[in-house]
Design a protein around this motif. Structure first.
Motif, short mmCIF file in Angstrom:
data_model
loop_
_atom_site.label_atom_id
_atom_site.label_comp_id
_atom_site.label_asym_id
_atom_site.label_seq_id
_atom_site.Cartn_x
_atom_site.Cartn_y
_atom_site.Cartn_z
N THR A 121 -23.05 -5.92 38.58
CA THR A 121 -22.17 -5.50 39.67
C THR A 121 -22.75 -5.90 41.01
O THR A 121 -22.04 -6.39 41.89
CB THR A 121 -21.96 -3.98 39.62
N GLU A 122 -24.06 -5.73 41.16
CA GLU A 122 -24.72 -6.10 42.41
C GLU A 122 -24.62 -7.61 42.65
O GLU A 122 -24.32 -8.06 43.75
CB GLU A 122 -26.18 -5.67 42.39
N THR A 155 -21.08 -8.41 43.69
CA THR A 155 -20.84 -8.00 45.07
C THR A 155 -21.47 -8.98 46.04
O THR A 155 -20.85 -9.36 47.04
CB THR A 155 -21.42 -6.58 45.31
#
Length: 118
Positions: free
Chosen positions: A44-45, A48
């Motif tokens: 997810t990081e 992003t």
């Protein structure tokens, strides 16, 4: 007869040993829920960070009564009325004002205003 029993016993032990090794290998390959959660957080990081260059429209530049007006993203809320006359803009910008010229950041807005203000 004893030889046959010995061979069968040896075969059973080899089979059991290979099954035990296979089970051990499979259990070591399984991931724990904490590891899965950490991996998902890392993914997810990364996503992003890779999408950080994308931005959403924050302002729209329109024409109103011959002047340039800056609206918020909803096309309805006036953010700023300017003294920039539409007729003083390049033709390509004038045609874009009908649908609205999208600006994605405060910097783009200030740059637009700086370029076309007198």
């Amino acid at each position: 007869m004893k030889k046959m029993i010995s061979v069968c016993l040896l075969f059973v032990l080899l089979l059991a040993g290979s099954l035990w090794i296979d089970q051990t290998m499979r259990s070591s390959e399984k991931t724990k829920p904490e590891e899965v959660a950490e991996e998902m957080a890392a993914d997810t990081e990364k996503m992003t960070e890779s999408m950080s260059h994308l931005s959403y429209t924050k302002y729209y530049v329109h024409a109103s009564e011959g002047y340039v007006v800056i609206y918020q993203a909803d096309h309805e809320t006036v953010y700023c009325e300017t003294s920039i006359r539409v007729e003083h803009l390049p033709e390509e910008l004038q045609s874009g004002l009908k649908e609205g010229i999208a600006l994605c950041s405060d910097e783009e807005l200030y740059e637009f205003l700086e370029n076309y203000s007198s």
